[in-house]
Design an enzyme around this catalytic site. Structure first.
Site, PDB file in Angstrom:
ATOM      1  N   ASP A  38       0.834  -1.202   0.000  1.00  0.00           N
ATOM      2  CA  ASP A  38       0.000   0.000   0.000  1.00  0.00           C
ATOM      3  C   ASP A  38       0.872   1.257   0.000  1.00  0.00           C
ATOM      4  O   ASP A  38       1.959   1.270   0.586  1.00  0.00           O
ATOM      5  CB  ASP A  38      -0.888  -0.029   1.248  1.00  0.00           C
ATOM      6  N   ASN A  86     -10.801  -3.326  -6.134  1.00  0.00           N
ATOM      7  CA  ASN A  86      -9.984  -2.340  -6.851  1.00  0.00           C
ATOM      8  C   ASN A  86     -10.545  -1.992  -8.233  1.00  0.00           C
ATOM      9  O   ASN A  86     -10.104  -1.019  -8.856  1.00  0.00           O
ATOM     10  CB  ASN A  86      -8.521  -2.785  -6.955  1.00  0.00           C
TER      11      ASN A  86
HETATM   12  C1  FPP Z   1      -5.386  -2.934  -0.286  1.00  0.00           C
HETATM   13  O1  FPP Z   1      -5.770  -1.634  -0.180  1.00  0.00           O
HETATM   14  C2  FPP Z   1      -4.183  -2.948  -1.120  1.00  0.00           C
HETATM   15  C3  FPP Z   1      -4.094  -3.655  -2.250  1.00  0.00           C
HETATM   16  C4  FPP Z   1      -5.178  -4.517  -2.749  1.00  0.00           C
HETATM   17  C5  FPP Z   1      -2.843  -3.572  -2.982  1.00  0.00           C
HETATM   18  C6  FPP Z   1      -3.046  -2.861  -4.252  1.00  0.00           C
HETATM   19  C7  FPP Z   1      -1.710  -2.752  -4.911  1.00  0.00           C
HETATM   20  C8  FPP Z   1      -1.563  -2.257  -6.110  1.00  0.00           C
HETATM   21  C9  FPP Z   1      -2.713  -1.774  -6.887  1.00  0.00           C
HETATM   22  C10 FPP Z   1      -0.209  -2.113  -6.720  1.00  0.00           C
HETATM   23  C11 FPP Z   1       0.422  -3.385  -6.990  1.00  0.00           C
HETATM   24  C12 FPP Z   1       1.845  -3.127  -7.155  1.00  0.00           C
HETATM   25  C13 FPP Z   1       2.728  -4.004  -7.679  1.00  0.00           C
HETATM   26  C14 FPP Z   1       4.145  -3.639  -7.682  1.00  0.00           C
HETATM   27  C15 FPP Z   1       2.308  -5.285  -8.305  1.00  0.00           C
HETATM   28  P1  FPP Z   1      -7.007  -1.025  -0.927  1.00  0.00           P
HETATM   29  O2  FPP Z   1      -6.607   0.287  -1.457  1.00  0.00           O
HETATM   30  O3  FPP Z   1      -7.533  -2.025  -1.925  1.00  0.00           O
HETATM   31  O4  FPP Z   1      -8.061  -0.956   0.241  1.00  0.00           O
HETATM   32  P2  FPP Z   1      -8.447   0.301   1.162  1.00  0.00           P
HETATM   33  O5  FPP Z   1      -9.395   1.091   0.345  1.00  0.00           O
HETATM   34  O6  FPP Z   1      -9.071  -0.349   2.375  1.00  0.00           O
HETATM   35  O7  FPP Z   1      -7.176   1.027   1.495  1.00  0.00           O
END
Ligand code: FPP
Length: 256
Positions: A38, A86
């Site tokens: 994150d 996402n």
């Molecule tokens: C969760 O937070 C974090 C993730 C699902 C990681 C997302 C990572 C990426 C998009 C980048 C990947 C990078 C590489 C190098 C492969 P969230 O933002 O989905 O959830 P939140 O809204 O609760 O913070």
């Protein structure tokens, strides 16, 4: 007991010496480490760059974390790369992330293969994941399938709730009666039943949330939250988290 000497930075602030792999040799090494990568967006915003530049910079962090895991002899690592939620991000960013994950695999799979890393993907292979990305994923799985030094699971289009729903759907499809629905029955229908639960979960960027990551598997994992933004993460942060892990007492509901 603290093993490393304190030092000071230019402003006189006391800093700990970076933890090295040898500092950790005397204690337990986690068998499975899972990371919530994150802070890419904030890393980019602080530099006046688009969010996508933060993701691009996150690649070096991912590779160094894998190197660190290999150095410590950690056999399982899981990285949260894209969640089922996402898809709610701006369309441009989602499009970028799909292409980025595809190109990351093309650029890095040979190198990971040479290091003895098996690559797997946890998540739903639904219609929203472009076919060409699925193709690269399959190629990486096939290329590295026989490696056993370390298994790197990329959680991609992954949701902890979706994984549990998918396991329950399997049970229903198989006509399993209510009296046969046990923890063991559910566990054996998760995406990777052979994978041990994470011993240690690291989330970067100062957020203290699980965000639908490995909900079943995290029941007794040790959680470490680090302020570092993911693109700045390096193996020394992993080592630092392992040092915290070594100082924890795990009881699994029992008593010491
Ligand atoms: C969760 O937070 C974090 C993730 C699902 C990681 C997302 C990572 C990426 C998009 C980048 C990947 C990078 C590489 C190098 C492969 P969230 O933002 O989905 O959830 P939140 O809204 O609760 O913070």
């Amino acid at each position: 007991m603290e093993r490393d000497a304190a030092r000071a930075d230019d402003s006189g602030r006391r800093l700990r010496a970076p933890v090295s792999a040898t500092d950790l040799a005397g204690g337990p090494i986690p068998g499975h480490v899972a990371c919530v990568m994150d802070g890419n967006g904030r890393w980019a915003a602080r530099r006046g760059l688009p969010r996508t530049e933060g993701h691009a910079a996150g690649e070096a962090a991912l590779l160094d974390a894998v190197e660190g895991a290999l150095e410590l002899g950690i056999p399982w690592i899981t990285m949260y790369a894209f969640s089922t939620e996402n898809w709610r991000r701006p369309a441009d960013e989602v499009r970028y992330l799909m292409g980025f994950n595809e190109s990351l695999l093309m650029r890095r799979r040979d190198e990971l293969h040479e290091k003895g890393v098996r690559i797997r993907f946890a998540g739903r292979r639904d219609w929203r994941v472009p076919k060409r990305v699925l193709r690269r994923m399959d190629e990486s799985i096939d290329l590295t399938a026989r490696n056993r030094r370390c298994t790197l699971t990329m959680a991609f289009n992954y949701g902890g709730r979706a994984e549990i729903v998918d396991a329950v759907r399997h049970l229903v499809d198989e006509g399993i009666g209510a009296d046969k629905v046990t923890e063991k029955a559910i566990r054996s229908r998760l995406y990777f039943p052979d994978q041990p639960d994470p011993d240690l979960v690291i989330r970067t960027s100062g957020e203290h949330r699980i965000s639908n990551f490995l909900l079943w598997q995290l029941a007794y994992s040790e959680l470490v939250f680090d302020e570092v933004l993911w693109p700045d993460f390096r193996r020394t942060h992993l080592f630092e988290a392992v040092r915290h892990f070594q100082q924890r007492q795990r009881r699994f509901g029992g008593v010491q």
